[in-house]
Motif scaffolding. Structure first.
Motif, PDB file in Angstrom:
ATOM      1  N   LYS A 148       0.856  -1.184   0.000  1.00 30.44           N
ATOM      2  CA  LYS A 148       0.000   0.000   0.000  1.00 30.44           C
ATOM      3  C   LYS A 148       0.893   1.236   0.000  1.00 30.44           C
ATOM      4  O   LYS A 148       2.079   1.153   0.333  1.00 30.44           O
ATOM      5  N   LEU A 189      -0.819   2.834  -7.165  1.00 32.33           N
ATOM      6  CA  LEU A 189       0.062   2.721  -6.005  1.00 32.33           C
ATOM      7  C   LEU A 189       1.134   3.800  -6.017  1.00 32.33           C
ATOM      8  O   LEU A 189       1.331   4.508  -5.015  1.00 32.33           O
ATOM      9  N   ASP A 224       7.503  -1.570  -4.441  1.00 34.11           N
ATOM     10  CA  ASP A 224       6.852  -2.730  -3.846  1.00 34.11           C
ATOM     11  C   ASP A 224       7.694  -3.965  -4.144  1.00 34.11           C
ATOM     12  O   ASP A 224       8.527  -3.971  -5.052  1.00 34.11           O
TER      13      ASP A 224
END
Length: 329
Positions: A148, A189, A224
């Protein structure tokens, strides 16, 4: 300080792990190195080289490279990796190092060592090689496949603290891995993370494209785990291909062999620049103790460098600094 080493983890365990531990104990007399593993399998590799600051902590089990991480950690309570994690959690060791099963080490960090209060997802943060030999810290490169925006913010904060505490960079530049440098680029994101990073108490330099990573466009690269692991594997594959192609070309005939002999010092320097052994390992940032993941193929030199890395992080009070920033404690 006391550093626990999972002596049974890695492709060359326990021989190379023990050898690296012996070298580290000989160089840093102020550091106690604790080899965690099956005593009867470790002692033959010591060959009587037991310095006062080198110890063995018996662990009857080990976690294999192909075992399912969560199941292995929960069932093998007396495995070398889990025992080392317990030592960190209970204050018997200030840090742990393992070249074993990556997923199992992530699980050990989460379930055994525990997370720092306020951290949602710890991140794996290896150093990527750069053209200027300074390297770039990147996280997360594989601990979590999904993230997130708030997780990327925490990675940025922890990475900035690491570069400052361990590498002495006063104002680390933090970049966000993306498909373009413009602020509006990327997926949902990265767009949301960009806004958070702009407001964070860090030196945020914006988006960074993967083609600029080797030129050290920033000191800390945030991404990520899915994109980060693809980047890492692509770089490893490219480096392997380039070195293989050079070797093939330079051994083609007597002329190229002569050229290789002349260029050998430069080629060795290039190889060293891309060598993971020089960095020792990747810290798992966000857990409540210093946990360092060594490359699965770590040899004695990599183990010794991982100990050096752990010592610097401990001296720089890395974990305390992250706690103060994230949880205010």
């Amino acid at each position: 300080m006391r550093i626990a080493i999972d002596a049974m983890g890695g492709d060359h365990a326990p021989a190379e792990i023990v050898k690296g531990a012996v070298q580290a104990a000989a160089e840093w007399k102020d550091t106690v190195i604790v080899l965690v593993g099956h005593r009867e399998r470790l002692e033959p590799h010591l060959d009587g080289q037991m310095d006062a600051n080198l110890e063995i902590r018996h662990a009857s089990e080990q976690i294999g490279p192909d075992e399912e991480p969560v199941r292995a950690v929960r069932r093998k309570k007396d495995s070398s990796m889990v025992v080392a994690g317990k030592m960190v959690r209970e204050g018997e060791a200030d840090a742990m190092i393992s070249a074993g099963n990556t997923g199992a080490l992530m699980t050990t960090g989460l379930l055994v060592v525990g997370r720092i209060e306020g951290i949602e997802r710890p991140g794996l943060a290896p150093m990527l090689p750069t053209a200027d030999n300074q390297g770039m810290l990147a996280l997360d490169l594989g601990a979590n496949m999904d993230a997130k925006p708030e997780h990327l913010l925490q990675y940025a904060l922890m990475g900035s603290i690491y570069r400052s505490s361990v590498h002495g960079i006063a104002k680390p530049r933090v970049g966000l891995l993306n498909v373009g440098t413009e602020a509006a680029k990327g997926n949902e994101l990265t767009k949301a993370a960009y806004e958070l990073l702009e407001q964070a108490p860090i030196h945020f330099v914006g988006n960074v494209e993967s083609r600029d990573v080797l030129q050290r466009a920033c000191d800390v690269l945030v991404c990520d785990g899915f994109a980060g692991n693809i980047l890492l594997k692509a770089m490893e594959g490219t480096a392997s291909m380039v070195m293989g192609a050079l070797k093939e070309e330079f051994t083609r005939n007597w002329r190229t062999k002569l050229a290789a002999a002349i260029m050998m010092p430069g080629l060795r320097g290039l190889r060293a620049k891309m060598d993971y052994k020089e960095h020792g390992g990747a810290p798992l940032l966000g857990v409540n103790g210093l946990v360092i993941k060594g490359h699965g193929s770590s040899d004695a030199r990599a183990v010794k460098n991982a100990v050096r890395q752990a010592r610097i992080a401990l001296q720089g009070q890395l974990i305390r600094s992250i706690k103060a920033e994230i949880s205010g404690k």
